[in-house]
Motif scaffolding. Structure first.
Motif, PDB file in Angstrom:
ATOM      1  N   VAL A 312     -25.017   0.437 -25.101  1.00  0.00           N
ATOM      2  CA  VAL A 312     -24.292  -1.009 -25.780  1.00  0.00           C
ATOM      3  C   VAL A 312     -24.177  -0.281 -27.328  1.00  0.00           C
ATOM      4  N   LEU A 313     -23.476  -0.285 -28.055  1.00  0.00           N
ATOM      5  CA  LEU A 313     -22.830  -0.089 -29.440  1.00  0.00           C
ATOM      6  C   LEU A 313     -21.794  -0.699 -30.068  1.00  0.00           C
ATOM      7  N   THR A 314     -21.697  -2.187 -29.967  1.00  0.00           N
ATOM      8  CA  THR A 314     -21.376  -3.182 -31.192  1.00  0.00           C
ATOM      9  C   THR A 314     -20.310  -2.526 -32.165  1.00  0.00           C
ATOM     10  N   ALA A 315     -19.144  -2.721 -32.880  1.00  0.00           N
ATOM     11  CA  ALA A 315     -18.594  -2.594 -33.784  1.00  0.00           C
ATOM     12  C   ALA A 315     -16.985  -2.895 -34.316  1.00  0.00           C
ATOM     13  N   ALA A 316     -17.767  -3.932 -34.010  1.00  0.00           N
ATOM     14  CA  ALA A 316     -15.933  -5.045 -34.155  1.00  0.00           C
ATOM     15  C   ALA A 316     -15.972  -5.218 -35.553  1.00  0.00           C
ATOM     16  N   GLU A 317     -14.577  -6.070 -35.784  1.00  0.00           N
ATOM     17  CA  GLU A 317     -14.118  -6.425 -36.953  1.00  0.00           C
ATOM     18  C   GLU A 317     -14.890  -5.336 -38.266  1.00  0.00           C
ATOM     19  N   ASN A 318     -14.327  -4.389 -37.948  1.00  0.00           N
ATOM     20  CA  ASN A 318     -15.023  -3.521 -39.194  1.00  0.00           C
ATOM     21  C   ASN A 318     -13.832  -2.096 -39.894  1.00  0.00           C
ATOM     22  N   PRO A 319     -13.363  -2.670 -41.063  1.00  0.00           N
ATOM     23  CA  PRO A 319     -11.942  -1.777 -41.792  1.00  0.00           C
ATOM     24  C   PRO A 319     -12.491   0.194 -41.043  1.00  0.00           C
ATOM     25  N   TRP A 328     -16.062  12.086 -34.722  1.00  0.00           N
ATOM     26  CA  TRP A 328     -16.412  12.245 -33.705  1.00  0.00           C
ATOM     27  C   TRP A 328     -16.977  10.837 -32.788  1.00  0.00           C
ATOM     28  N   LEU A 329     -16.245  10.131 -33.263  1.00  0.00           N
ATOM     29  CA  LEU A 329     -17.085   9.158 -32.114  1.00  0.00           C
ATOM     30  C   LEU A 329     -16.032   8.329 -31.180  1.00  0.00           C
ATOM     31  N   PRO A 330     -15.028   8.780 -31.133  1.00  0.00           N
ATOM     32  CA  PRO A 330     -13.923   8.538 -29.668  1.00  0.00           C
ATOM     33  C   PRO A 330     -14.874   9.420 -28.930  1.00  0.00           C
ATOM     34  N   GLY A 331     -14.535  10.403 -29.273  1.00  0.00           N
ATOM     35  CA  GLY A 331     -15.509  11.497 -28.249  1.00  0.00           C
ATOM     36  C   GLY A 331     -16.744  11.321 -27.354  1.00  0.00           C
ATOM     37  N   TRP A 332     -17.738  11.237 -27.972  1.00  0.00           N
ATOM     38  CA  TRP A 332     -19.002  10.733 -28.164  1.00  0.00           C
ATOM     39  C   TRP A 332     -18.748   9.558 -26.938  1.00  0.00           C
ATOM     40  N   GLU A 345     -11.355  -4.999 -30.331  1.00  0.00           N
ATOM     41  CA  GLU A 345     -11.543  -5.594 -31.594  1.00  0.00           C
ATOM     42  C   GLU A 345     -12.390  -3.832 -32.365  1.00  0.00           C
ATOM     43  N   THR A 346     -12.086  -3.499 -32.198  1.00  0.00           N
ATOM     44  CA  THR A 346     -13.055  -2.400 -33.210  1.00  0.00           C
ATOM     45  C   THR A 346     -11.327  -0.920 -33.133  1.00  0.00           C
ATOM     46  N   ARG A 347     -10.543  -1.634 -34.786  1.00  0.00           N
ATOM     47  CA  ARG A 347      -9.781  -0.956 -35.080  1.00  0.00           C
ATOM     48  C   ARG A 347      -9.637   0.001 -36.253  1.00  0.00           C
ATOM     49  N   ALA A 355      -2.917   2.719 -38.970  1.00  0.00           N
ATOM     50  CA  ALA A 355      -4.096   1.082 -38.583  1.00  0.00           C
ATOM     51  C   ALA A 355      -3.465   0.290 -38.076  1.00  0.00           C
ATOM     52  N   GLY A 356      -4.478  -0.030 -36.899  1.00  0.00           N
ATOM     53  CA  GLY A 356      -4.338  -1.428 -35.825  1.00  0.00           C
ATOM     54  C   GLY A 356      -4.435  -0.136 -34.951  1.00  0.00           C
ATOM     55  N   LYS A 357      -4.526   1.043 -34.597  1.00  0.00           N
ATOM     56  CA  LYS A 357      -5.433   1.503 -33.564  1.00  0.00           C
ATOM     57  C   LYS A 357      -6.686   1.423 -33.022  1.00  0.00           C
ATOM     58  N   VAL A 358      -6.577   1.181 -31.857  1.00  0.00           N
ATOM     59  CA  VAL A 358      -7.943   0.795 -30.678  1.00  0.00           C
ATOM     60  C   VAL A 358      -8.186   2.132 -31.102  1.00  0.00           C
ATOM     61  N   LEU A 359     -10.114   2.059 -31.666  1.00  0.00           N
ATOM     62  CA  LEU A 359     -11.175   3.169 -31.877  1.00  0.00           C
ATOM     63  C   LEU A 359     -10.442   3.694 -31.624  1.00  0.00           C
ATOM     64  N   ALA A 360     -11.272   3.726 -29.961  1.00  0.00           N
ATOM     65  CA  ALA A 360     -12.188   4.895 -29.222  1.00  0.00           C
ATOM     66  C   ALA A 360     -10.460   5.287 -28.232  1.00  0.00           C
TER      67      ALA A 360
END
Length: 727
Positions: A312-319, A328-332, A345-347, A355-360
């Motif tokens: 589990v990796l949590t990286a929410a509330e970061n710009p 690389w992150l969404p593919g991982w 909350e990770t956007r 801007a505003g999109k869910v990173l994953a």
């Protein structure tokens, strides 16, 4: 006739004399049984079994009187209790669990729990306690869990915890501590000191706890970690240093080595570039890592190789800057080996396209990465074109610098390239890009610009030193042409598919046709200041969609909603009790199973189809009050039946010994009971024939018709799991 009456009375008296030695102990037995069955619970309390007493919102300033000596679990939370005395718990030498949370206690009298030698769990959280004295917990040699969080404790006597050698959990978070006594607790596994703003960070001498597994120090204002402290805690697995003043990853974390499996650095002012891979390279055993709220803009790709066991990796509330270095992150994450905590909350924060999109959920094409082209194999006699130097962006103060762009690959070899025997094996240079000027001629190869790097209609081009720059249109300026006098209305955003509703903090574990078991563990763990939970649920499948609200203590890891309708969808929301409506809520949906509950009794005509929890509790109290009285009446009637049958049998037997031969017949009289005769012939007492009324489960909601005598009725929730435990 008078003589016949005299003979009958004389025979009855003789029978009574014969039965007197048997009647006295029999009546004594029935009296004792009736007394035991009519001993009710304390007023405004519920007793789901013989060993547990459950008093919720009793609204009394003192502990209830007349507690049975066989009580093992006593729950007195939210009762308004303001004072304690040693005599309140006299005779409860078997008590193992005592919950006094959410009351009005301002102090713990010396020796208040000294008469509870078997106590294992003591919960005094969410009271008004200001200090802990030396004798507050004297006599509790078997105590394993002590919860003192969310009080007003400012000082603790240095010897307050002396003698608690079996203590496993100690929770002191949410107080006003100015100092911590030396803790010499050899069995301690969990220590929570979070959110004591004036408490200095503990040193190695303060924590003499060699077996400690979990240490929580969130919100203590820590700017550095003590490496000697972490070295002394050789069994440490979970470390929480969130919401402190750490500006970089502490070097002391290397002292924890491979033992750490859970680490939270959330809410520290680290900023860009955030944690570096080399700062965390010694923590290869991590299973969960929380990097929320660090104000970082990217994550290096080396993270995917640092933690082979990460789940589990949590990286929410970061710009986050959703540009090519982060592609690389969404593919991982899509590979499924690692789960992203708090994904909604990770956007993305930049560029405006993302801007505003869910990173994953961002596709790789939206990160603006250049197309990849395979480099041609070098041939003998050929020379390699010079590599283009890296492009450097000049960024004014206060703006976000973009990451360095990789050099473009060499152009592909055309099909009509000269043979290896020619002196010049280089392919002819491609035509110059129309958007580039003279400096392009210095570097052969196509001109490559990441998409959307220039804003407001700007054009990407090469500068005089070979770096990429933006040629801005009229009325705009800045490195990326981001500044303009009047911003036109933004174009309509692209319609993304609606996000899937996710409820990571609230879920259901078990669903039947009339009940839903809610899992509140993650909801409680992520809200350390939670004093109570407001549960709201409503039926989305029926005509009546009015919400039903419940108040649940924050100590419930699970809660069961009962009295629901089969084959219906329910919307269930949880929020903090006492907060604004709709604030910090987590919602989910669950559907009850089709068909009636296999253990439910048939409904009585006119019964309420959807009782409220208050009605369920009131019905439970009524059954608890009526069942002992009815049981005592049944026992008395059974005793009278046994006496009458015995007297009749003795008189019948004496008549058979008379002179009249007709009285010696073996045929029973018309009034003789077959059950009594069969029971006496077998040497056993007669038994009451079973009732033909259908069985029914324990009636808590008032919907079913049930016999007044019933077996053990479980409460709305499993009292054994009321309080969360470390194990």
């Amino acid at each position: 006739m008078v003589s016949s009456l005299r003979r009958g009375w004389r025979g009855f008296c003789e029978d009574a004399d014969v039965m007197r030695p048997f009647l006295r102990p029999l009546l004594l037995l029935f009296l004792l049984s009736a007394r035991a069955l009519t001993s009710d619970c304390p007023q405004d309390c519920s007793c789901p079994d013989q060993a547990s007493i459950f008093c919720f919102q009793r609204r009394s300033a003192s502990v209830p009187l007349g507690l049975p000596g066989a009580t093992k679990n006593l729950y007195l939370f939210q009762n308004g209790i303001s004072s304690l005395s040693r005599d309140d718990f006299a005779g409860l030498d078997q008590l193992a669990m005592l919950d006094l949370s959410q009351n009005q206690l301002s102090q713990i009298p010396d020796g208040a729990f000294q008469l509870l030698p078997a106590l294992h769990n003591l919960d005094l959280s969410s009271n008004l306690i200001a200090q802990v004295s030396r004798e507050s917990f004297s006599g509790l040699a078997l105590l394993q869990r002590l919860y003192l969080h969310d009080n007003r404790i400012q000082s603790i006597h240095p010897e307050a915890f002396q003698g608690l050698d079996r203590l496993l959990e100690l929770k002191l978070q949410g107080n006003q501590l100015r100092g911590l006594p030396a803790l010499r607790l050899p069995s301690l596994l969990l220590l929570d000191l979070s959110h004591n703003a004036g408490l200095p960070p503990p040193a190695a001498a303060d924590l003499q706890t060699p077996n400690l597994e979990t240490l929580k120090m969130a919100g203590l204002g820590i700017s550095q970690l003590d490496g000697e402290l972490l070295r002394s805690l050789g069994n440490l697995h979970d470390l929480d240093v969130s919401r402190n003043q750490l500006r970089e990853v502490p070097a002391a974390l290397g002292e924890a080595g491979r033992g750490l499996t859970w680490l939270s650095l959330a809410g520290n002012p680290m900023g860009q570039p955030g944690p570096r891979p080399e700062d965390l390279q010694n923590l290869r055993g991590l299973l969960e890592l929380d990097l929320s709220g660090l104000n970082m803009q990217s994550l290096p790709e080396a993270f995917r190789h640092l933690f082979p066991r990460l789940r589990v990796l949590t990286a929410a509330e970061n710009p986050f800057n959703c540009l090519c270095p982060l592609a690389w992150l969404p593919g991982w994450l899509r590979q499924g080996a690692v789960q992203l905590g708090r994904p909604e909350e990770t956007r993305c924060h930049f560029p405006p396209l993302n801007a505003g999109k869910v990173l994953a959920r961002v596709e790789r094409a939206d990160f603006g990465c250049p197309p990849t082209t395979a480099a041609p194999a070098s041939t003998p006699g050929s020379t390699t074109p010079p590599a283009r130097p890296p492009q450097v962006f000049s960024t004014p103060p206060g703006t976000t610098p973009p990451p360095a762009l990789p050099p473009p690959p060499p152009p592909p070899l055309p099909s009509d390239s000269p043979s290896s025997g020619e002196t010049d094996g280089l392919p002819p240079p491609p035509p110059a890009s129309p958007s580039s000027s003279g400096p392009d001629a210095m570097y052969p190869g196509p001109h490559i610009c990441p998409s959307n790097i220039c804003l407001n209609g700007g054009t990407c081009r090469l500068g005089g030193q070979g770096e990429l720059e933006c040629a801005c249109s009229r009325g705009t300026s800045g490195t990326y042409c981001e500044t303009r006098e009047e911003l036109p209305p933004p174009p309509p955003p692209r319609q993304d598919p609606p996000p899937v509703a996710m409820a990571p903090d609230l879920g259901s574990r078990q669903v039947t046709s009339t009940s839903i078991l809610l899992n509140l563990q993650r909801f409680i763990r992520r809200r350390p200041y939670l004093r109570g939970i407001r549960l709201t649920y409503r039926n989305l499948s029926g005509p009546d969609r009015r919400p039903v609200e419940l108040s649940v203590p924050a100590s419930y890891p699970e809660y069961t909603l009962r009295g629901l309708r089969p084959n219906c969808t329910y919307s269930i929301c949880a929020g903090p009790l006492g907060g604004a409506a709709g604030a910090d809520r987590s919602c989910t949906e669950a559907r009850t199973a089709a068909g009636p509950d296999p253990t439910a009794a048939p409904r009585t005509p006119g019964a309420t189809p959807h009782p409220t929890p208050a009605a369920q509790l009131e019905d439970g109290r009524l059954v608890t009050a009526l069942a002992p009285a009815l049981a005592a009446a049944v026992l008395v009637a059974l005793a009278l039946a046994v006496v009458a049958a015995t007297v009749y049998y003795l008189r019948r037997r004496r008549r058979t010994k008379g002179a009249h031969p007709d009285l010696c017949s073996d045929d029973p009289a018309p009034l003789e009971m077959e059950g009594v005769k069969a029971g006496l012939d077998n040497g056993t007492l007669p038994q009451k024939p079973p009732e033909t009324k259908p069985a029914s489960p324990c009636p808590w909601n008032g919907e079913y018709e049930v016999p007044l005598m019933q077996t053990h009725c479980p409460a709305n929730n499993n009292l054994a799991s009321l309080k969360p435990s470390y194990f």
